[in-house]
Design a protein around this motif. Structure first.
Motif, PDB file in Angstrom:
ATOM      1  N   VAL A   1      79.057  65.695 -22.348  1.00  0.00           N
ATOM      2  CA  VAL A   1      79.115  66.775 -23.342  1.00  0.00           C
ATOM      3  C   VAL A   1      80.450  66.813 -24.083  1.00  0.00           C
ATOM      4  O   VAL A   1      80.497  66.758 -25.303  1.00  0.00           O
ATOM      5  CB  VAL A   1      78.865  68.146 -22.672  1.00  0.00           C
ATOM      6  CG1 VAL A   1      78.779  69.244 -23.722  1.00  0.00           C
ATOM      7  CG2 VAL A   1      77.598  68.121 -21.822  1.00  0.00           C
ATOM      8  N   ASP A   2      81.528  66.918 -23.319  1.00  0.00           N
ATOM      9  CA  ASP A   2      82.815  67.218 -23.945  1.00  0.00           C
ATOM     10  C   ASP A   2      83.923  66.387 -23.292  1.00  0.00           C
ATOM     11  O   ASP A   2      84.470  66.784 -22.268  1.00  0.00           O
ATOM     12  CB  ASP A   2      83.093  68.724 -23.787  1.00  0.00           C
ATOM     13  CG  ASP A   2      84.433  69.123 -24.381  1.00  0.00           C
ATOM     14  OD1 ASP A   2      85.082  68.268 -25.020  1.00  0.00           O
ATOM     15  OD2 ASP A   2      84.821  70.300 -24.197  1.00  0.00           O
ATOM     16  N   PRO A   3      84.258  65.257 -23.849  1.00  0.00           N
ATOM     17  CA  PRO A   3      85.271  64.395 -23.220  1.00  0.00           C
ATOM     18  C   PRO A   3      86.676  64.984 -23.227  1.00  0.00           C
ATOM     19  O   PRO A   3      87.566  64.456 -22.566  1.00  0.00           O
ATOM     20  CB  PRO A   3      85.208  63.103 -24.042  1.00  0.00           C
ATOM     21  CG  PRO A   3      84.561  63.475 -25.310  1.00  0.00           C
ATOM     22  CD  PRO A   3      83.694  64.656 -25.057  1.00  0.00           C
ATOM     23  N   THR A   4      86.868  66.110 -23.947  1.00  0.00           N
ATOM     24  CA  THR A   4      88.228  66.677 -23.977  1.00  0.00           C
ATOM     25  C   THR A   4      88.496  67.592 -22.776  1.00  0.00           C
ATOM     26  O   THR A   4      89.627  68.017 -22.564  1.00  0.00           O
ATOM     27  CB  THR A   4      88.460  67.515 -25.252  1.00  0.00           C
ATOM     28  OG1 THR A   4      87.629  68.671 -25.212  1.00  0.00           O
ATOM     29  CG2 THR A   4      88.163  66.716 -26.502  1.00  0.00           C
ATOM     30  N   LEU A   5      87.471  67.917 -21.994  1.00  0.00           N
ATOM     31  CA  LEU A   5      87.671  68.776 -20.819  1.00  0.00           C
ATOM     32  C   LEU A   5      88.605  68.069 -19.837  1.00  0.00           C
ATOM     33  O   LEU A   5      88.385  66.918 -19.470  1.00  0.00           O
ATOM     34  CB  LEU A   5      86.320  69.071 -20.151  1.00  0.00           C
ATOM     35  CG  LEU A   5      86.385  69.927 -18.886  1.00  0.00           C
ATOM     36  CD1 LEU A   5      86.921  71.311 -19.195  1.00  0.00           C
ATOM     37  CD2 LEU A   5      85.029  70.034 -18.221  1.00  0.00           C
ATOM     38  N   THR A   6      89.662  68.780 -19.443  1.00  0.00           N
ATOM     39  CA  THR A   6      90.721  68.149 -18.655  1.00  0.00           C
ATOM     40  C   THR A   6      90.825  68.770 -17.274  1.00  0.00           C
ATOM     41  O   THR A   6      90.886  69.991 -17.143  1.00  0.00           O
ATOM     42  CB  THR A   6      92.074  68.312 -19.376  1.00  0.00           C
ATOM     43  OG1 THR A   6      91.906  67.879 -20.724  1.00  0.00           O
ATOM     44  CG2 THR A   6      93.154  67.487 -18.708  1.00  0.00           C
ATOM     45  N   PHE A   7      90.787  67.929 -16.245  1.00  0.00           N
ATOM     46  CA  PHE A   7      90.984  68.409 -14.876  1.00  0.00           C
ATOM     47  C   PHE A   7      91.482  67.249 -14.027  1.00  0.00           C
ATOM     48  O   PHE A   7      91.375  66.086 -14.411  1.00  0.00           O
ATOM     49  CB  PHE A   7      89.681  68.986 -14.303  1.00  0.00           C
ATOM     50  CG  PHE A   7      88.485  68.075 -14.420  1.00  0.00           C
ATOM     51  CD1 PHE A   7      88.176  67.176 -13.419  1.00  0.00           C
ATOM     52  CD2 PHE A   7      87.679  68.122 -15.560  1.00  0.00           C
ATOM     53  CE1 PHE A   7      87.094  66.326 -13.530  1.00  0.00           C
ATOM     54  CE2 PHE A   7      86.595  67.270 -15.675  1.00  0.00           C
ATOM     55  CZ  PHE A   7      86.291  66.371 -14.661  1.00  0.00           C
ATOM     56  N   ARG A   8      92.052  67.572 -12.848  1.00  0.00           N
ATOM     57  CA  ARG A   8      92.518  66.535 -11.940  1.00  0.00           C
ATOM     58  C   ARG A   8      91.440  66.273 -10.901  1.00  0.00           C
ATOM     59  O   ARG A   8      90.795  67.205 -10.423  1.00  0.00           O
ATOM     60  CB  ARG A   8      93.766  66.975 -11.200  1.00  0.00           C
ATOM     61  CG  ARG A   8      95.029  67.016 -12.006  1.00  0.00           C
ATOM     62  CD  ARG A   8      96.236  67.069 -11.072  1.00  0.00           C
ATOM     63  NE  ARG A   8      97.473  67.202 -11.825  1.00  0.00           N
ATOM     64  CZ  ARG A   8      98.118  68.350 -11.979  1.00  0.00           C
ATOM     65  NH1 ARG A   8      97.650  69.451 -11.438  1.00  0.00           N
ATOM     66  NH2 ARG A   8      99.244  68.385 -12.675  1.00  0.00           N
ATOM     67  N   ARG A   9      91.257  65.048 -10.511  1.00  0.00           N
ATOM     68  CA  ARG A   9      90.405  64.748  -9.357  1.00  0.00           C
ATOM     69  C   ARG A   9      90.781  63.362  -8.888  1.00  0.00           C
ATOM     70  O   ARG A   9      91.262  62.536  -9.661  1.00  0.00           O
ATOM     71  CB  ARG A   9      88.921  64.860  -9.685  1.00  0.00           C
ATOM     72  CG  ARG A   9      88.264  63.622 -10.254  1.00  0.00           C
ATOM     73  CD  ARG A   9      88.516  63.496 -11.755  1.00  0.00           C
ATOM     74  NE  ARG A   9      87.922  62.305 -12.319  1.00  0.00           N
ATOM     75  CZ  ARG A   9      88.461  61.091 -12.296  1.00  0.00           C
ATOM     76  NH1 ARG A   9      89.611  60.906 -11.682  1.00  0.00           N
ATOM     77  NH2 ARG A   9      87.856  60.067 -12.841  1.00  0.00           N
ATOM     78  N   SER A  10      90.555  63.136  -7.572  1.00  0.00           N
ATOM     79  CA  SER A  10      90.833  61.795  -7.100  1.00  0.00           C
ATOM     80  C   SER A  10      89.841  61.382  -6.018  1.00  0.00           C
ATOM     81  O   SER A  10      88.875  60.686  -6.276  1.00  0.00           O
ATOM     82  CB  SER A  10      92.268  61.702  -6.598  1.00  0.00           C
ATOM     83  OG  SER A  10      92.533  60.421  -6.128  1.00  0.00           O
TER      84      SER A  10
END
Lengths: 130, 63, 261
Positions: C70-79
């Protein structure tokens, strides 16, 4: 907090002015007075119930008895001391302006000492029969 | 009414204080124990308040 | 004084509702905090619909699905995506937790899944908080073994520990999210005691090999460090690893009394 305006490093901000190396005495006294009051609460409630419905002379007679006066004096000392420490903790938690905090802690000390002295004076006056 | 509320405040404070003694001594930290202690303090506080008032009326009522 | 309201530039206003995925038979609504440092606007909450048949069960799966579809600008951390690294710590439905171990079916009672960044920390973008202060706090407890006695070739043996101590000694990153649980402490920008830091401090204070126990206790004895904890236990309630910082803090307070009384 970590705004660009600050030139201090994050570690310097966290360390701040360093540890005060105090706090244990207040922690200990808070427990000490709490235990004292836990023990004293039963006799104090008994005294309060004994006072119900009595006139001034009757009340004065009860409060004038030495063991009752001593129990109440101990309770007053423990409770006002406990109150002072407890209120100081609330002030430290919620008042973040340093000068206002110092003023509040000071006012708290005055208030608690005044309450304690007024109560002690009242009990002494009754028990000395003046 | 106000005095009743004050009694409850004191009794709740007393019971919660005892709960904090338990924690200070290093017991009662499991999730179920925490919940039990907290509910216990709440209920004990209310019970003690009611008890004190019943006794007060029983003793003081005659005067 | 205590701040009850957000500052003006942090107030949430508006937000975009993204279209439902075409052809999806079942969707789940996500309301996600958005803030872009570059556009000068206030934060907003965007509404997304995730195709639950095309997506894993966890909240993190939903966020990744949104980012991919949907929205590639959504920013979050994950690993690690398995509750070890703690990168995806965020506030989901009012509770600080890990997006990778929180099932989207366990939150919001079928309504929207509300996702916010960890509170009380500056936001870098969207769901990414600034952890500078967090790492500085961690560094301030000096999380390394301190000894005066030279180490022999054999190394130093530690006393055997009970399971509780052993668990505590693990270097658990997800505890990062615990540091947000004492909100009134975190409004002011000064020495902030945080459950996680005190938990870690206990780990070093109780290490049988460490020779700086007293020095460590000295450093913690402060009305605004150790004694700012009032055993509220929010930290224990929220910890996804079942750790209990309150218990560790009680142990520290006991040691403080022990060395004075």
């Amino acid at each position: 907090m970590s705004g660009p305006s600050s030139m201090r490093t994050p570690l310097e901000r966290v360390r701040g002015l360093g540890s005060a190396h105090t706090g244990t005495s207040d922690f200990w006294r808070q427990r000490l007075t709490a235990v004292a009051m836990t023990l004293l609460i039963v006799p104090v409630i008994v005294v309060v119930i004994m006072l119900i419905g009595r006139n001034h002379a009757g009340a004065a007679q009860i409060l004038g008895s030495i063991p009752i006066a001593i129990i109440l004096l101990l309770f007053i000392v423990a409770s006002t001391w406990h109150m002072k420490i407890g209120m100081q903790v609330v002030i430290e938690d919620y008042i973040h302006n340093e000068k206002l905090k110092i003023a509040s802690v000071m006012a708290n000390n005055f208030f608690c000492v005044a309450v304690a002295l007024a109560s002690i004076y009242a009990i002494l006056k009754l028990s000395s029969g003046v | 009414m106000i005095v009743f509320g004050y009694t409850w405040a004191l009794m709740h404070h007393l019971c919660s204080g005892i709960r904090h003694f338990v924690w200070d001594l290093g017991y009662g930290f499991k999730a179920n124990e925490r919940e039990a202690l907290t509910w216990g303090a709440l209920i004990a506080g209310i019970s003690l308040t009611v008890l004190v008032w019943i006794i007060a009326y029983a003793v003081g009522g005659g005067r | 004084m205590v701040e009850f309201a957000l500052p003006k530039n942090s107030k949430i206003s508006g937000g975009k509702t993204w279209p439902k995925p075409a052809g999806a038979t079942e969707t789940r609504e996500f309301r996600v905090y958005r803030w872009n440092p570059d556009d000068g606007k206030n934060p907003s909450v965007d509404t997304y619909y995730v195709d639950t048949h095309d997506c894993g069960p966890m909240v993190l799966d939903g966020l990744i699905w949104i980012k991919n579809h949907v929205d590639p600008t959504l920013t979050f951390r994950r690993s690690c995506r398995e509750g070890v690294c703690g990168s995806c710590a965020m506030n989901i439905d009012g509770q600080n937790t890990l997006a990778c171990t929180k099932s989207m079916h366990d939150v919001g009672a079928g309504g929207a899944v509300k996702v916010n960044p960890l509170p009380h920390q500056p936001v870098v973008k969207d769901l990414v908080p600034d952890l500078t202060n967090f790492y500085a706090q961690y560094a301030s407890i000096e999380p390394w073994l301190k000894t005066t006695t030279p180490t022999t070739a054999k190394g130093m043996e530690a006393e055997p520990r009970g399971p509780r101590e052993a668990r505590r000694s693990l270097r658990v990153h997800p505890v990062r999210l615990l540091l947000d649980l004492v909100p009134e402490l975190l409004v002011e920008q000064r020495t902030l005691p945080r459950p996680r830091r005190l938990l870690q401090a206990t780990r070093w204070v109780t290490d049988s090999r460490d020779e700086a126990t007293g020095e460590r206790l000295d450093n913690l004895e402060d009305p605004f460090r150790l004694y700012r904890c009032h055993t509220i236990m929010n930290c224990a309630k929220a910890c996804p690893k079942g750790l209990n910082p309150s218990e560790a803090i009680a142990e520290l307070k006991f040691k403080m009394v022990e060395r004075q009384i």
